[in-house]
Design a protein around this motif. Structure first.
Motif, mmCIF file in Angstrom:
data_model
loop_
_atom_site.group_PDB
_atom_site.id
_atom_site.type_symbol
_atom_site.label_atom_id
_atom_site.label_comp_id
_atom_site.label_asym_id
_atom_site.label_seq_id
_atom_site.Cartn_x
_atom_site.Cartn_y
_atom_site.Cartn_z
ATOM 1 N N THR A 109 -9.864 -7.410 -2.239
ATOM 2 C CA THR A 109 -9.181 -6.734 -0.971
ATOM 3 C C THR A 109 -10.351 -5.843 -0.415
ATOM 4 O OG1 THR A 109 -8.323 -4.895 -2.192
ATOM 5 C CG2 THR A 109 -6.859 -6.986 -1.917
ATOM 6 N N GLU B 208 -10.556 -2.761 -1.430
ATOM 7 C CA GLU B 208 -10.045 -1.742 -1.654
ATOM 8 C C GLU B 208 -10.343 -1.315 -3.240
ATOM 9 O OE1 GLU B 208 -5.922 -1.828 -1.049
ATOM 10 O OE2 GLU B 208 -6.149 -1.981 1.053
ATOM 11 N N VAL C 72 -1.037 -8.469 -7.474
ATOM 12 C CA VAL C 72 -2.044 -7.413 -7.191
ATOM 13 C C VAL C 72 -2.378 -6.896 -8.310
ATOM 14 C CG1 VAL C 72 -2.481 -5.205 -5.890
ATOM 15 C CG2 VAL C 72 -0.601 -6.822 -5.021
ATOM 16 N N TYR D 212 -7.543 -6.824 -6.370
ATOM 17 C CA TYR D 212 -7.789 -8.172 -6.030
ATOM 18 C C TYR D 212 -6.072 -8.586 -5.710
ATOM 19 C CZ TYR D 212 -12.473 -8.602 -7.851
ATOM 20 O OH TYR D 212 -13.868 -8.590 -8.069
#
Length: 89
Positions: free
Chosen positions: A38, A40, A55, A49
């Motif tokens: 992602t 992040e 998640v 991911y």
């Protein structure tokens, strides 16, 4: 340039299946998801991911799932998450 993997497959397997290789784990998995980076960083400090309802914070060097939500909930007891190369890769 970021050389971390951009995709993984997460396999949710029964606890007793933990020691098996990736091919056998794929056969006994009760659920799997291909997750993509992602961009992040998760609360665990590892890259996040996401995909197909999962998640995860994954350590890309050891391929260890450090944190995981499946459909917004924590993993049930007796199950474990394993990381593999996506089978469609």
């Amino acid at each position: 340039m970021d050389t971390r993997p951009q995709r993984f497959e997460i396999l949710i397997v029964p606890g007793p299946a933990e020691g098996r290789d990736a091919a056998h784990l794929a056969e006994v998995a009760i659920r799997s998801a291909v997750v993509e980076a992602t961009g992040e960083t998760g609360a665990s400090g590892y890259p996040r991911y996401a995909g197909d309802g999962m998640v995860a914070d994954i350590d890309p060097e050891t391929r260890t799932v450090e944190a995981l939500l499946v459909d917004g909930a924590e993993l049930d007891y007796g199950l474990s998450a394993r990381v593999a190369e996506p089978r469609d890769a």
